[in-house]
Scaffold this motif. Structure first.
Motif, PDB file in Angstrom:
ATOM      1  N   MET A   1       0.842  -1.009  -0.062  1.00 47.64           N
ATOM      2  CA  MET A   1      -0.049  -0.020   0.023  1.00 47.64           C
ATOM      3  C   MET A   1       0.997   1.317  -0.016  1.00 47.64           C
ATOM      4  O   MET A   1       0.349   2.312  -0.452  1.00 47.64           O
ATOM      5  N   ASP A   2       2.139   1.125   0.362  1.00 51.04           N
ATOM      6  CA  ASP A   2       2.755   2.623   0.378  1.00 51.04           C
ATOM      7  C   ASP A   2       3.825   2.855  -1.029  1.00 51.04           C
ATOM      8  O   ASP A   2       4.302   3.483  -0.798  1.00 51.04           O
ATOM      9  N   CYS A   3       3.697   1.884  -1.869  1.00 57.57           N
ATOM     10  CA  CYS A   3       4.236   1.650  -3.097  1.00 57.57           C
ATOM     11  C   CYS A   3       3.322   2.342  -4.176  1.00 57.57           C
ATOM     12  O   CYS A   3       1.996   2.441  -4.082  1.00 57.57           O
ATOM     13  N   VAL A   4       3.946   2.916  -5.166  1.00 64.63           N
ATOM     14  CA  VAL A   4       3.327   3.604  -6.210  1.00 64.63           C
ATOM     15  C   VAL A   4       3.396   2.476  -7.554  1.00 64.63           C
ATOM     16  O   VAL A   4       4.391   2.236  -8.108  1.00 64.63           O
ATOM     17  N   PRO A   5       2.078   2.219  -7.686  1.00 59.37           N
ATOM     18  CA  PRO A   5       2.011   1.165  -8.999  1.00 59.37           C
ATOM     19  C   PRO A   5       2.367   1.702 -10.231  1.00 59.37           C
ATOM     20  O   PRO A   5       1.887   3.088 -10.551  1.00 59.37           O
ATOM     21  N   PRO A   6       2.629   0.775 -11.175  1.00 54.63           N
ATOM     22  CA  PRO A   6       2.335   1.421 -12.664  1.00 54.63           C
ATOM     23  C   PRO A   6       1.013   1.800 -13.280  1.00 54.63           C
ATOM     24  O   PRO A   6       0.385   1.105 -12.456  1.00 54.63           O
TER      25      PRO A   6
ATOM     26  N   HIS B   1      -2.583  12.823 -10.217  1.00 50.29           N
ATOM     27  CA  HIS B   1      -1.662  12.399  -9.034  1.00 50.29           C
ATOM     28  C   HIS B   1      -0.738  11.241  -9.573  1.00 50.29           C
ATOM     29  O   HIS B   1      -1.222  10.149  -9.012  1.00 50.29           O
ATOM     30  N   PRO B   2       0.149  11.500 -10.189  1.00 53.42           N
ATOM     31  CA  PRO B   2       0.914  10.397 -10.683  1.00 53.42           C
ATOM     32  C   PRO B   2       1.723   9.688  -9.715  1.00 53.42           C
ATOM     33  O   PRO B   2       2.277   8.609  -9.889  1.00 53.42           O
ATOM     34  N   SER B   3       2.019  10.371  -8.520  1.00 57.96           N
ATOM     35  CA  SER B   3       2.809   9.654  -7.472  1.00 57.96           C
ATOM     36  C   SER B   3       1.921   9.175  -6.202  1.00 57.96           C
ATOM     37  O   SER B   3       2.399   8.804  -5.300  1.00 57.96           O
ATOM     38  N   TYR B   4       0.710   8.976  -6.632  1.00 59.28           N
ATOM     39  CA  TYR B   4      -0.091   8.376  -5.545  1.00 59.28           C
ATOM     40  C   TYR B   4       0.226   6.825  -5.392  1.00 59.28           C
ATOM     41  O   TYR B   4       0.358   6.062  -6.139  1.00 59.28           O
ATOM     42  N   THR B   5       0.124   6.258  -4.079  1.00 60.05           N
ATOM     43  CA  THR B   5       0.437   5.116  -3.684  1.00 60.05           C
ATOM     44  C   THR B   5      -0.697   4.248  -3.966  1.00 60.05           C
ATOM     45  O   THR B   5      -1.966   4.644  -3.983  1.00 60.05           O
ATOM     46  N   ALA B   6      -0.587   2.886  -3.766  1.00 59.84           N
ATOM     47  CA  ALA B   6      -1.697   1.996  -4.062  1.00 59.84           C
ATOM     48  C   ALA B   6      -2.744   2.370  -2.946  1.00 59.84           C
ATOM     49  O   ALA B   6      -3.929   2.312  -3.345  1.00 59.84           O
ATOM     50  N   GLU B   7      -2.363   2.918  -1.796  1.00 57.04           N
ATOM     51  CA  GLU B   7      -3.463   3.066  -0.622  1.00 57.04           C
ATOM     52  C   GLU B   7      -4.076   4.218  -1.182  1.00 57.04           C
ATOM     53  O   GLU B   7      -5.475   4.420  -0.967  1.00 57.04           O
TER      54      GLU B   7
ATOM     55  N   VAL C   1      -6.799   3.296  -4.185  1.00 55.95           N
ATOM     56  CA  VAL C   1      -7.699   2.626  -3.721  1.00 55.95           C
ATOM     57  C   VAL C   1      -8.771   3.602  -2.951  1.00 55.95           C
ATOM     58  O   VAL C   1      -9.829   3.548  -2.955  1.00 55.95           O
ATOM     59  N   GLY C   2      -8.223   4.378  -1.968  1.00 55.04           N
ATOM     60  CA  GLY C   2      -9.004   5.445  -1.194  1.00 55.04           C
ATOM     61  C   GLY C   2      -9.800   6.146  -1.973  1.00 55.04           C
ATOM     62  O   GLY C   2     -10.752   6.695  -1.908  1.00 55.04           O
ATOM     63  N   SER C   3      -9.178   6.783  -3.207  1.00 56.33           N
ATOM     64  CA  SER C   3      -9.783   7.689  -4.139  1.00 56.33           C
ATOM     65  C   SER C   3     -10.903   6.853  -4.705  1.00 56.33           C
ATOM     66  O   SER C   3     -12.022   7.245  -5.052  1.00 56.33           O
ATOM     67  N   PHE C   4     -10.836   5.692  -5.234  1.00 56.01           N
ATOM     68  CA  PHE C   4     -11.351   4.522  -5.818  1.00 56.01           C
ATOM     69  C   PHE C   4     -12.665   4.657  -5.047  1.00 56.01           C
ATOM     70  O   PHE C   4     -13.940   4.599  -5.483  1.00 56.01           O
ATOM     71  N   LEU C   5     -12.673   4.505  -3.667  1.00 60.22           N
ATOM     72  CA  LEU C   5     -13.558   4.384  -2.826  1.00 60.22           C
ATOM     73  C   LEU C   5     -14.502   5.645  -2.119  1.00 60.22           C
ATOM     74  O   LEU C   5     -15.362   5.733  -1.486  1.00 60.22           O
ATOM     75  N   GLY C   6     -13.888   6.632  -2.670  1.00 57.37           N
ATOM     76  CA  GLY C   6     -14.447   8.091  -2.489  1.00 57.37           C
ATOM     77  C   GLY C   6     -13.967   8.873  -1.085  1.00 57.37           C
ATOM     78  O   GLY C   6     -14.668   9.711  -0.772  1.00 57.37           O
ATOM     79  N   HIS C   7     -12.712   8.223  -0.911  1.00 67.22           N
ATOM     80  CA  HIS C   7     -12.006   8.827   0.464  1.00 67.22           C
ATOM     81  C   HIS C   7     -11.143   9.974   0.246  1.00 67.22           C
ATOM     82  O   HIS C   7     -10.458  10.373   1.218  1.00 67.22           O
ATOM     83  N   ASN C   8     -11.118  10.340  -0.942  1.00 69.32           N
ATOM     84  CA  ASN C   8     -10.141  11.550  -1.456  1.00 69.32           C
ATOM     85  C   ASN C   8     -10.839  13.014  -1.572  1.00 69.32           C
ATOM     86  O   ASN C   8     -11.646  12.927  -2.551  1.00 69.32           O
ATOM     87  N   PRO C   9     -10.625  13.846  -0.740  1.00 75.04           N
ATOM     88  CA  PRO C   9     -11.168  15.167  -0.819  1.00 75.04           C
ATOM     89  C   PRO C   9     -10.732  15.670  -2.353  1.00 75.04           C
ATOM     90  O   PRO C   9     -11.479  16.771  -2.800  1.00 75.04           O
TER      91      PRO C   9
END
Length: 86
Positions: A23-28, A51-57, A60-68
């Motif tokens: 979760m702390d790594c940036v996926p391709p 946001h090209p440097s977003y980590t996996a966490e 997924v948080g953005s996908f779920l709606g937890h990103n303002p």
């Protein structure tokens, strides 16, 4: 002998984001499956563009709606469809 790819974020062996929690790594960009979550390719590209440097966490948080700062996948798809109709 083939070289083992490494994660550019942590330097360890490249992750299988579908089956392990890195979760702390940036996926391709081409990674769309994170555990039980499968992200729409166009949503992933739009998120990556902003946001090209977003980590996996963060992805997924953005996908779920937890990103303002970026809509959930569901909101993004609805907004994209509405913009096409305008």
């Amino acid at each position: 002998m083939p070289r083992t790819k490494t994660c550019p974020t942590c330097g360890k062996r490249a992750h299988d984001f579908e089956h392990e929690e890195a979760m702390d790594c940036v996926p391709p960009l081409q990674i769309l499956k994170f555990g039980e979550y499968e992200i729409n390719k166009m949503y992933r590209k739009a998120l990556y563009k902003e946001h090209p440097s977003y980590t996996a966490e963060e992805i997924v948080g953005s996908f779920l709606g937890h990103n303002p700062y970026f809509p959930s996948q569901t909101e993004w798809i609805v907004n994209t469809k509405q913009k096409r109709l305008e």
